[in-house]
Scaffold this motif. Structure first.
Motif, PDB file in Angstrom:
ATOM      1  N   GLU A 157       1.076  -1.109  -0.028  1.00 58.17           N
ATOM      2  CA  GLU A 157       0.625   0.038  -0.127  1.00 58.17           C
ATOM      3  C   GLU A 157       0.720   0.949   0.566  1.00 58.17           C
ATOM      4  O   GLU A 157       1.422   1.738   0.957  1.00 58.17           O
ATOM      5  N   VAL A 158       1.163   1.662  -1.080  1.00 62.20           N
ATOM      6  CA  VAL A 158       2.218   2.681  -1.168  1.00 62.20           C
ATOM      7  C   VAL A 158       1.496   3.347  -2.578  1.00 62.20           C
ATOM      8  O   VAL A 158       0.790   4.130  -3.356  1.00 62.20           O
ATOM      9  N   VAL A 159       1.681   4.936  -1.798  1.00 60.36           N
ATOM     10  CA  VAL A 159       2.012   6.318  -3.378  1.00 60.36           C
ATOM     11  C   VAL A 159       2.504   5.871  -3.985  1.00 60.36           C
ATOM     12  O   VAL A 159       3.733   6.842  -4.267  1.00 60.36           O
ATOM     13  N   VAL A 160       2.408   6.142  -5.429  1.00 55.02           N
ATOM     14  CA  VAL A 160       3.347   5.789  -6.726  1.00 55.02           C
ATOM     15  C   VAL A 160       3.813   7.103  -7.560  1.00 55.02           C
ATOM     16  O   VAL A 160       2.375   7.888  -7.824  1.00 55.02           O
ATOM     17  N   LEU A 161       4.498   8.085  -7.868  1.00 54.60           N
ATOM     18  CA  LEU A 161       4.318   8.806  -8.958  1.00 54.60           C
ATOM     19  C   LEU A 161       4.826   8.949  -9.713  1.00 54.60           C
ATOM     20  O   LEU A 161       5.502   7.934 -10.426  1.00 54.60           O
ATOM     21  N   ARG A 162       4.454   9.590 -11.538  1.00 54.91           N
ATOM     22  CA  ARG A 162       5.005   9.590 -12.196  1.00 54.91           C
ATOM     23  C   ARG A 162       6.027  10.530 -12.802  1.00 54.91           C
ATOM     24  O   ARG A 162       5.892  12.361 -11.765  1.00 54.91           O
ATOM     25  N   GLU A 163       6.903  10.287 -13.630  1.00 53.30           N
ATOM     26  CA  GLU A 163       8.231  11.811 -13.641  1.00 53.30           C
ATOM     27  C   GLU A 163       7.214  13.236 -14.411  1.00 53.30           C
ATOM     28  O   GLU A 163       8.106  14.304 -14.002  1.00 53.30           O
ATOM     29  N   ASN A 164       6.447  12.978 -14.905  1.00 49.89           N
ATOM     30  CA  ASN A 164       6.109  14.498 -15.654  1.00 49.89           C
ATOM     31  C   ASN A 164       4.922  14.963 -14.373  1.00 49.89           C
ATOM     32  O   ASN A 164       5.029  16.059 -14.546  1.00 49.89           O
ATOM     33  N   LEU A 165       4.502  14.720 -13.315  1.00 54.13           N
ATOM     34  CA  LEU A 165       4.280  14.989 -12.270  1.00 54.13           C
ATOM     35  C   LEU A 165       4.310  16.116 -12.031  1.00 54.13           C
ATOM     36  O   LEU A 165       5.890  15.942 -11.723  1.00 54.13           O
ATOM     37  N   SER A 166       3.516  18.197 -12.239  1.00 55.73           N
ATOM     38  CA  SER A 166       4.465  18.799 -11.023  1.00 55.73           C
ATOM     39  C   SER A 166       4.414  18.763  -9.549  1.00 55.73           C
ATOM     40  O   SER A 166       3.752  17.594  -9.166  1.00 55.73           O
ATOM     41  N   ALA A 167       5.640  19.075  -8.712  1.00 60.81           N
ATOM     42  CA  ALA A 167       4.939  19.447  -7.305  1.00 60.81           C
ATOM     43  C   ALA A 167       3.387  19.375  -6.634  1.00 60.81           C
ATOM     44  O   ALA A 167       3.130  18.898  -6.135  1.00 60.81           O
ATOM     45  N   SER A 168       2.516  20.644  -7.390  1.00 62.55           N
ATOM     46  CA  SER A 168       1.559  21.072  -6.654  1.00 62.55           C
ATOM     47  C   SER A 168       0.484  19.329  -7.252  1.00 62.55           C
ATOM     48  O   SER A 168      -0.111  19.000  -6.456  1.00 62.55           O
ATOM     49  N   ALA A 169       1.029  18.917  -8.238  1.00 64.98           N
ATOM     50  CA  ALA A 169      -0.302  17.879  -8.903  1.00 64.98           C
ATOM     51  C   ALA A 169       0.528  16.349  -7.841  1.00 64.98           C
ATOM     52  O   ALA A 169      -0.809  16.043  -7.583  1.00 64.98           O
ATOM     53  N   ALA A 170       1.945  16.266  -7.804  1.00 63.38           N
ATOM     54  CA  ALA A 170       2.239  14.760  -7.149  1.00 63.38           C
ATOM     55  C   ALA A 170       1.613  15.158  -5.761  1.00 63.38           C
ATOM     56  O   ALA A 170       1.393  13.932  -5.425  1.00 63.38           O
ATOM     57  N   ALA A 181      -2.666   4.910   1.925  1.00 65.31           N
ATOM     58  CA  ALA A 181      -1.451   3.799   2.097  1.00 65.31           C
ATOM     59  C   ALA A 181      -0.623   3.979   3.734  1.00 65.31           C
ATOM     60  O   ALA A 181      -0.529   4.395   4.173  1.00 65.31           O
ATOM     61  N   GLU A 182       0.513   3.167   3.888  1.00 66.23           N
ATOM     62  CA  GLU A 182       1.425   3.062   4.680  1.00 66.23           C
ATOM     63  C   GLU A 182       2.367   3.848   5.286  1.00 66.23           C
ATOM     64  O   GLU A 182       2.245   4.515   6.457  1.00 66.23           O
ATOM     65  N   THR A 183       3.244   4.475   4.020  1.00 66.76           N
ATOM     66  CA  THR A 183       3.623   5.408   4.653  1.00 66.76           C
ATOM     67  C   THR A 183       3.309   6.166   3.387  1.00 66.76           C
ATOM     68  O   THR A 183       3.567   5.856   1.784  1.00 66.76           O
ATOM     69  N   ILE A 184       4.009   7.910   3.613  1.00 63.69           N
ATOM     70  CA  ILE A 184       4.255   8.171   2.534  1.00 63.69           C
ATOM     71  C   ILE A 184       5.241   9.470   2.405  1.00 63.69           C
ATOM     72  O   ILE A 184       5.719  10.035   1.703  1.00 63.69           O
ATOM     73  N   TYR A 185       6.229   9.141   3.628  1.00 67.75           N
ATOM     74  CA  TYR A 185       7.096   9.462   3.422  1.00 67.75           C
ATOM     75  C   TYR A 185       8.481   9.112   2.473  1.00 67.75           C
ATOM     76  O   TYR A 185       9.017   9.974   1.296  1.00 67.75           O
ATOM     77  N   THR A 186       8.464   8.005   1.879  1.00 63.05           N
ATOM     78  CA  THR A 186       9.150   8.391   0.606  1.00 63.05           C
ATOM     79  C   THR A 186       8.354   7.651  -1.085  1.00 63.05           C
ATOM     80  O   THR A 186       7.017   6.459  -0.057  1.00 63.05           O
ATOM     81  N   LEU A 187       8.174   8.353  -1.505  1.00 61.20           N
ATOM     82  CA  LEU A 187       7.179   8.131  -2.275  1.00 61.20           C
ATOM     83  C   LEU A 187       7.834   7.880  -3.967  1.00 61.20           C
ATOM     84  O   LEU A 187       8.441   8.255  -4.876  1.00 61.20           O
ATOM     85  N   PRO A 188       7.701   6.048  -4.473  1.00 58.16           N
ATOM     86  CA  PRO A 188       8.513   6.080  -5.151  1.00 58.16           C
ATOM     87  C   PRO A 188       8.245   6.463  -6.837  1.00 58.16           C
ATOM     88  O   PRO A 188       6.913   6.399  -6.783  1.00 58.16           O
ATOM     89  N   VAL A 189       9.189   6.816  -7.877  1.00 60.95           N
ATOM     90  CA  VAL A 189       8.673   7.047  -8.891  1.00 60.95           C
ATOM     91  C   VAL A 189       8.541   5.691 -10.158  1.00 60.95           C
ATOM     92  O   VAL A 189       9.678   5.244 -10.537  1.00 60.95           O
ATOM     93  N   VAL A 190       7.719   5.366 -10.744  1.00 63.32           N
ATOM     94  CA  VAL A 190       7.584   4.354 -11.413  1.00 63.32           C
ATOM     95  C   VAL A 190       7.103   4.793 -12.905  1.00 63.32           C
ATOM     96  O   VAL A 190       6.369   5.880 -13.907  1.00 63.32           O
ATOM     97  N   ASP A 191       7.520   4.542 -14.068  1.00 63.78           N
ATOM     98  CA  ASP A 191       7.446   4.501 -15.449  1.00 63.78           C
ATOM     99  C   ASP A 191       6.284   4.053 -16.019  1.00 63.78           C
ATOM    100  O   ASP A 191       5.570   3.193 -15.154  1.00 63.78           O
ATOM    101  N   THR A 192       5.527   4.396 -17.315  1.00 65.02           N
ATOM    102  CA  THR A 192       4.525   3.208 -17.822  1.00 65.02           C
ATOM    103  C   THR A 192       4.776   1.856 -17.246  1.00 65.02           C
ATOM    104  O   THR A 192       2.978   1.510 -17.404  1.00 65.02           O
ATOM    105  N   GLN A 193       5.200   1.572 -17.047  1.00 59.60           N
ATOM    106  CA  GLN A 193       5.329  -0.233 -16.646  1.00 59.60           C
ATOM    107  C   GLN A 193       5.150  -0.244 -15.550  1.00 59.60           C
ATOM    108  O   GLN A 193       5.925  -1.669 -15.162  1.00 59.60           O
TER     109      GLN A 193
END
Length: 465
Positions: A157-170, A181-193
């Motif tokens: 249960e994590v929150v993932v981000l995409r690189e094209n997001l702006s800081a405000s959108a993220a 999510a269990e934690t939001i201190y570290t936010l993994p960034v992933v590609d479309t796959q």
């Protein structure tokens, strides 16, 4: 909301009412046994979660269940997740119907998976049956990873981000998904796959300008582990890397979840406890020391003691083989406890140091040559110093000839102890055996037996026996 009124606020001068300080001195077990449930509830309210967990872990199952029932629902989940498996089982067995389903459904998936791995099959099936379809699928996925692997301990249960997001959108995305999510201190960034490309710290995201993109903040190539790797190795990697959360990936590099710092701390604590038990010559047991039965404690120690007793009979065999030498020079028998005791201690020290170094990654099996040289030099240095002292002690009790035998023997025995103690854990790791299994008790026994052989051989050579 008006804060709850404590007993101390109601009647601060009444001698019959317990203040908060009084409650901290009271025993929750005494309160439950006395049937004073109102005061027991207050005790549970004013104490920290870890204090409540420790108190319940010390109790017998019936008392543990009675005490747990007094907790308010919000704290009950936090307490339950930290309880020993025996306490969790006792509590689950008394829950029924909707209460049971709601409770197990609200547990964190990784905590639930580890709990199921330690529960009896009948109870585990009941827990799985009480889960919602989504939670059951998530739990089944975690249970599919090997026991004690990073996959068993990670949270999916994590929150993932995409690189094209702006800081405000993220940040808005974190607000929308963070509650699940269990934690939001570290936010993994992933590609479309869903392949991991990096991580972003929440702090960096909060402090960044609104239009800054995640790509500008991402830390590429962060430390990560595969789900099938040992959880202890992952936890040690987190400590070495000084990070809060560690991404867990599959063989294709796709993100599966995060190993959080609290779970990593639990992994290391369990590993250290297991090593301590084995280094002390006992099997590791699950549960609180104060709650485990005397019979269980005896069982965990008896197996190793019987094994070591059997091996120690070799010491008697060696002494019997050199019985003629002992009859000719009876003074040799005086120094046997000194020699085998000192050799065993040297071996134990070397073994403990090497097991720890292996555990935290300071030493690897490929370092065997360097470890051999270091331990040989250390053993010789210790042996030389202790040997001189032993010669002095020998002169006080016997003549120079026996004193020299003791001194030379001690030098060689210290060398032996350092080498056996330092190299045994490395050999065990090379053979995929837990190094703690061949630590202090085994090393001591081996050094005792071989030390006696060295002693009598030196005596035969120097005294012409």
């Amino acid at each position: 909301m008006t804060p709850p009124v404590t007993h101390a606020q109601e009647t601060p001068t009444s001698p019959d009412v317990l203040t908060v300080d009084d409650l901290r001195e009271e025993s929750i077990l005494d309160l439950v046994d006395a049937g004073d449930f109102a005061t027991a509830q207050e005790w549970l309210r004013v104490h920290h979660v870890w204090e409540v967990v420790d108190a319940i872990d010390r109790m017998r199952p019936v008392e543990a269940v009675a005490t747990f029932r007094l907790l308010d629902p919000e704290r009950a989940f936090d307490v339950f997740e930290d309880l020993e498996p025996s306490g969790q089982q006792a509590i689950l067995e008394v829950m029924r119907g909707a209460e049971f389903s709601e409770f197990v459904d609200s547990l964190a998936p990784d905590e639930r998976a580890r709990m199921l791995g330690e529960l009896p099959a009948k109870v585990a099936r009941r827990v799985l049956a009480g889960l919602s379809p989504d939670e059951r699928a998530m739990t089944a996925t975690l249970l599919g990873y090997p026991e004690n692997s990073a996959g068993r301990y990670m949270t999916p249960e994590v929150v993932v981000l995409r690189e094209n997001l702006s800081a405000s959108a993220a940040l808005q995305h974190v607000r929308n998904r963070g509650a699940q999510a269990e934690t939001i201190y570290t936010l993994p960034v992933v590609d479309t796959q869903r392949r991991l490309t990096g991580v972003v710290d929440l702090r960096e995201l909060v402090l960044a300008d609104a239009e800054t993109t995640v790509a500008d903040l991402v830390v590429t190539s962060p430390p990560s582990v595969r789900a099938t790797e040992p959880a202890e190795r992952a936890a040690r990697l987190m400590a070495d890397s000084d990070i809060l959360d560690l991404p867990v990936i599959d063989d294709a590099g796709r993100l599966l979840g995060l190993l959080t710092f609290d779970d990593a701390d639990e992994v290391i604590e369990d590993a250290d406890s297991e090593d301590a038990s084995r280094q002390g010559g006992a099997q590791h047991w699950a549960g609180h020391y104060m709650a485990v039965s005397v019979l269980q404690l005896a069982k965990t120690r008896a197996v190793w003691l019987v094994l070591l007793l059997t091996v120690s009979l070799l010491t008697v065999t060696v002494a019997h083989s050199f019985e003629d030498a002992l009859e000719q020079v009876a003074a040799l028998a005086l120094f046997i406890p000194l020699l085998i005791g000192t050799g065993g201690k040297v071996g134990t020290q070397a073994s403990s140091a090497c097991v720890r170094a292996l555990a935290i990654g300071e030493v690897r099996p490929s370092d065997i040559a360097r470890v051999t040289l270091r331990e040989a030099a250390t053993g010789l240095l210790l042996g030389a110093g202790l040997g001189v002292l032993a010669i002095g002690a020998g002169l006080f009790f016997t003549g120079l000839d026996v004193a020299l035998v003791v001194g030379v023997s001690l030098l060689l025995i210290c060398l032996l102890g350092a080498l056996v103690g330092g190299l045994s854990p490395l050999a065990a790791r090379k053979l995929n055996i837990d190094p703690a299994l061949v630590s202090a008790p085994v090393v001591t026994t081996v050094v005792d037996v071989l030390g006696l052989v060295i002693y009598f051989l030196v005596a035969s050579a120097l005294l012409g026996l």
